[in-house]
Design a protein around this motif. Structure first.
Motif, mmCIF file in Angstrom:
data_model
loop_
_atom_site.group_PDB
_atom_site.id
_atom_site.type_symbol
_atom_site.label_atom_id
_atom_site.label_comp_id
_atom_site.label_asym_id
_atom_site.label_seq_id
_atom_site.Cartn_x
_atom_site.Cartn_y
_atom_site.Cartn_z
ATOM 1 N N LYS A 270 -10.916 38.743 -7.177
ATOM 2 C CA LYS A 270 -11.379 38.608 -8.557
ATOM 3 C C LYS A 270 -10.344 38.029 -9.527
ATOM 4 C CE LYS A 270 -15.437 40.211 -7.604
ATOM 5 N NZ LYS A 270 -16.590 39.278 -7.607
ATOM 6 N N LYS A 271 -9.145 38.586 -9.531
ATOM 7 C CA LYS A 271 -8.240 38.263 -10.636
ATOM 8 C C LYS A 271 -6.841 37.810 -10.230
ATOM 9 C CE LYS A 271 -11.049 39.476 -14.022
ATOM 10 N NZ LYS A 271 -11.508 38.519 -15.033
ATOM 11 N N VAL A 272 -6.508 37.877 -8.941
ATOM 12 C CA VAL A 272 -5.100 37.738 -8.574
ATOM 13 C C VAL A 272 -4.481 36.417 -9.044
ATOM 14 C CG1 VAL A 272 -5.488 36.774 -6.265
ATOM 15 C CG2 VAL A 272 -3.451 38.164 -6.707
ATOM 16 N N CYS A 273 -5.234 35.320 -9.010
ATOM 17 C CA CYS A 273 -4.686 34.026 -9.423
ATOM 18 C C CYS A 273 -4.489 33.943 -10.941
ATOM 19 C CB CYS A 273 -5.591 32.890 -8.969
ATOM 20 S SG CYS A 273 -5.882 32.842 -7.191
ATOM 21 N N MET A 274 -5.238 34.772 -11.665
ATOM 22 C CA MET A 274 -5.223 34.687 -13.130
ATOM 23 C C MET A 274 -3.961 35.254 -13.755
ATOM 24 S SD MET A 274 -9.161 35.330 -14.271
ATOM 25 C CE MET A 274 -8.823 34.720 -15.933
ATOM 26 N N GLY A 275 -3.146 35.944 -12.955
ATOM 27 C CA GLY A 275 -1.892 36.466 -13.501
ATOM 28 C C GLY A 275 -0.980 35.356 -13.965
ATOM 29 N N CYS A 276 -0.858 34.303 -13.144
ATOM 30 C CA CYS A 276 0.050 33.202 -13.474
ATOM 31 C C CYS A 276 -0.661 31.877 -13.754
ATOM 32 C CB CYS A 276 1.050 32.992 -12.336
ATOM 33 S SG CYS A 276 2.288 34.291 -12.201
ATOM 34 N N HIS A 277 -1.885 31.721 -13.233
ATOM 35 C CA HIS A 277 -2.530 30.415 -13.294
ATOM 36 C C HIS A 277 -3.626 30.315 -14.351
ATOM 37 C CE1 HIS A 277 -0.565 28.696 -9.744
ATOM 38 N NE2 HIS A 277 -0.602 29.910 -9.252
ATOM 39 N N SER A 278 -3.704 31.260 -15.248
ATOM 40 C CA SER A 278 -4.761 31.227 -16.242
ATOM 41 C C SER A 278 -4.370 30.367 -17.448
ATOM 42 C CB SER A 278 -5.111 32.643 -16.699
ATOM 43 O OG SER A 278 -6.033 32.598 -17.754
ATOM 44 N N HIS A 279 -3.423 30.856 -18.244
ATOM 45 C CA HIS A 279 -3.064 30.160 -19.468
ATOM 46 C C HIS A 279 -1.679 30.583 -19.919
ATOM 47 C CE1 HIS A 279 -4.402 34.110 -20.804
ATOM 48 N NE2 HIS A 279 -3.787 33.901 -21.953
ATOM 49 N N LYS A 280 -1.083 29.777 -20.783
ATOM 50 C CA LYS A 280 0.212 30.109 -21.371
ATOM 51 C C LYS A 280 0.260 29.507 -22.761
ATOM 52 C CE LYS A 280 4.679 31.338 -21.354
ATOM 53 N NZ LYS A 280 5.002 31.057 -22.776
ATOM 54 N N LEU A 281 0.541 30.349 -23.757
ATOM 55 C CA LEU A 281 0.741 29.904 -25.133
ATOM 56 C C LEU A 281 2.198 30.100 -25.505
ATOM 57 C CD1 LEU A 281 -2.392 30.471 -24.975
ATOM 58 C CD2 LEU A 281 -2.272 31.038 -27.393
ATOM 59 N N ASN A 282 2.743 29.200 -26.304
ATOM 60 C CA ASN A 282 4.128 29.390 -26.743
ATOM 61 C C ASN A 282 4.174 30.333 -27.949
ATOM 62 O OD1 ASN A 282 3.449 27.903 -29.037
ATOM 63 N ND2 ASN A 282 4.679 26.105 -28.499
ATOM 64 N N ASP A 283 5.346 30.507 -28.532
ATOM 65 C CA ASP A 283 5.502 31.464 -29.636
ATOM 66 C C ASP A 283 4.774 31.032 -30.902
ATOM 67 O OD1 ASP A 283 6.994 33.166 -28.084
ATOM 68 O OD2 ASP A 283 8.942 32.387 -28.752
ATOM 69 N N ASN A 284 4.345 29.777 -30.952
ATOM 70 C CA ASN A 284 3.565 29.283 -32.097
ATOM 71 C C ASN A 284 2.064 29.267 -31.803
ATOM 72 O OD1 ASN A 284 5.909 28.713 -33.714
ATOM 73 N ND2 ASN A 284 6.243 26.888 -32.457
ATOM 74 N N ASN A 285 1.681 29.961 -30.734
ATOM 75 C CA ASN A 285 0.273 30.067 -30.316
ATOM 76 C C ASN A 285 -0.347 28.723 -29.956
ATOM 77 O OD1 ASN A 285 -0.164 32.899 -30.432
ATOM 78 N ND2 ASN A 285 -0.210 32.774 -32.667
ATOM 79 N N VAL A 286 0.481 27.810 -29.466
ATOM 80 C CA VAL A 286 0.011 26.516 -28.978
ATOM 81 C C VAL A 286 -0.154 26.604 -27.457
ATOM 82 C CG1 VAL A 286 0.573 24.066 -28.708
ATOM 83 C CG2 VAL A 286 1.129 25.255 -30.849
ATOM 84 N N THR A 287 -1.318 26.212 -26.968
ATOM 85 C CA THR A 287 -1.564 26.236 -25.530
ATOM 86 C C THR A 287 -0.741 25.153 -24.843
ATOM 87 O OG1 THR A 287 -3.818 27.072 -25.809
ATOM 88 C CG2 THR A 287 -3.313 25.988 -23.721
ATOM 89 N N ILE A 288 0.100 25.562 -23.918
ATOM 90 C CA ILE A 288 0.914 24.592 -23.192
ATOM 91 C C ILE A 288 0.540 24.540 -21.705
ATOM 92 C CG2 ILE A 288 2.836 24.755 -24.800
ATOM 93 C CD1 ILE A 288 4.266 26.597 -22.897
ATOM 94 N N PHE A 289 -0.414 25.368 -21.319
ATOM 95 C CA PHE A 289 -0.896 25.394 -19.937
ATOM 96 C C PHE A 289 -2.219 26.139 -19.924
ATOM 97 C CE2 PHE A 289 -1.534 27.703 -16.004
ATOM 98 C CZ PHE A 289 -1.174 26.830 -14.999
ATOM 99 N N ARG A 290 -3.223 25.562 -19.302
ATOM 100 C CA ARG A 290 -4.483 26.289 -19.131
ATOM 101 C C ARG A 290 -5.205 25.771 -17.902
ATOM 102 N NH1 ARG A 290 -7.377 29.807 -21.755
ATOM 103 N NH2 ARG A 290 -6.187 29.603 -23.685
#
Length: 371
Positions: A155-175
């Motif tokens: 269900k969720k194991v890949c979503m720990g690292c491969h879901s999304h990443k926002l920087n400190d300014n709440n800008v999506t840098i990976f999704r």
């Protein structure tokens, strides 16, 4: 009585935190084929053997290594790495093992969070064999570990690292994934079932295991499978229909770029192409992230205050239209989808211009000859 309870709690926490770490090589004894596959994968790459990752991480900060959360998750001093009290250490196995076997197989559950998800590790008791999790029903134990099936691995194991990443300014840098997705789609494509048991001694005669090559863009055959390209010509209109068959967007990593190279040939002569010198000239056929910091373009997105991407979403089809000369019988239209593992501007910023990261690598090519 209160003191005794506190003391017992302290001993319990200490005991769990001191559980033995099984390094990657220790898995080779029983899981030889899987270990061999893993060694060729990008899960085996990290700070010390992935130059692009290391250069970007050091460009972001030469003090903190915040990437450790996903790229060095079993580090025995991960809090110090993230805070800047320590640096990656080549003599430390919990650092050099990158995204280790032990890490991936001891995730208890994944906590969804705004900036990035968090893998919550199962606590392992000192002086007891660790319990490793997976998807197998009735898994085998060994002298090194116990085994258990955990539904998080479907269900969720890949979503720990491969879901999304926002920087400190709440800008999506990976999704790569959205909240409605689970890991089954990821596993189906990137960990297909192949011949051979999960163990050297196939005690339960399963005869198959999930590939641990973690197939992806670096595999020539695999990268052809994600997109369909359809070409139609009518008059001066050339239409390219791109269909993303993947369960994630066409472009995910901010350093990477994918683009179309389109040519029309009449005999030996190219009579039209979608760009002259740089692929970026064709804005609709150039798929990449772009970032700004207070209105000024930036390449490394850690400090970006705004960002956007020309992308094709999961399962999306998009039609690109081009005006071309009136074509004749025998003209050949070629559409190639290419990837650069790092954009030219990115390699310039991190001083990797002489590497092969900017090579134009063909993903898929389609040709038609006009009747």
């Amino acid at each position: 009585m209160v003191f005794l309870q506190i003391f017992i709690l302290f001993i319990s926490i200490f005991s769990f935190s001191q559980a033995k770490y099984l390094d990657n090589h220790s898995c080779n004894e029983c899981h030889e084929k899987i270990y061999e596959e893993y060694q060729t994968s990008h899960h085996a790459k990290g700070y010390f053997n992935d130059t692009l990752h290391r250069k970007i991480a050091d460009k972001v900060s030469t003090k903190k290594y915040e990437c450790a959360t996903c790229h060095m998750p079993m580090a025995d001093n991960i809090d110090d790495l993230i805070s800047g009290k320590a640096r990656p250490d080549k003599a430390n196995k919990t650092h050099t093992d990158a995204i280790s076997c032990y890490f991936c197989h001891t995730i208890a559950y994944v906590k969804n969070a705004h900036k990035f998800n968090v893998n919550t590790k199962a606590r392992q008791a000192k002086n007891y064999k660790p319990t490793l999790y997976g998807r197998l029903s009735n898994p085998d134990d060994s002298d090194k570990h116990s085994s258990a099936s955990n539904p998080v691995y479907a269900k969720k194991v890949c979503m720990g690292c491969h879901s999304h990443k926002l920087n400190d300014n709440n800008v999506t840098i990976f999704r790569a994934m959205d909240k409605k997705q689970d890991s089954e789609g990821c596993i189906k494509c990137h960990m297909p079932e192949i011949a051979g048991g999960a163990e050297k001694m196939d005690k339960r005669a399963r005869g198959w295991h999930a590939s641990h090559k973690f197939l992806g863009i670096h595999d020539e055959a695999f990268r052809k499978t994600g997109m369909d390209i359809n070409i139609t010509v009518k008059g001066k209109k050339l239409k390219i229909k791109l269909t993303n068959k993947m369960e994630h967007p066409l472009i995910i990593q901010p350093a990477r770029v994918k683009f179309l190279k389109i040519t029309v040939k009449r005999g030996d002569k190219v009579i039209w192409s979608n760009y002259t010198k740089e692929a970026e000239e064709d804005k609709q056929g150039y798929f990449a992230y772009s970032f700004q910091q207070k209105g000024h373009p930036v390449i490394i997105p850690a400090t970006a205050t705004d960002g956007s991407a020309n992308n094709i979403a999961a399962k999306e089809s998009r039609i690109l239209e081009y005006e071309v000369p009136v074509l004749q019988t025998g003209d050949v239209v070629t559409v190639g989808l290419y990837v650069q593992f790092a954009k030219n501007a990115c390699t310039k910023v991190i001083s990797l211009e002489e590497s092969n990261l900017t090579d134009e690598v063909l993903m898929k090519e389609v040709k038609i000859v006009l009747p």
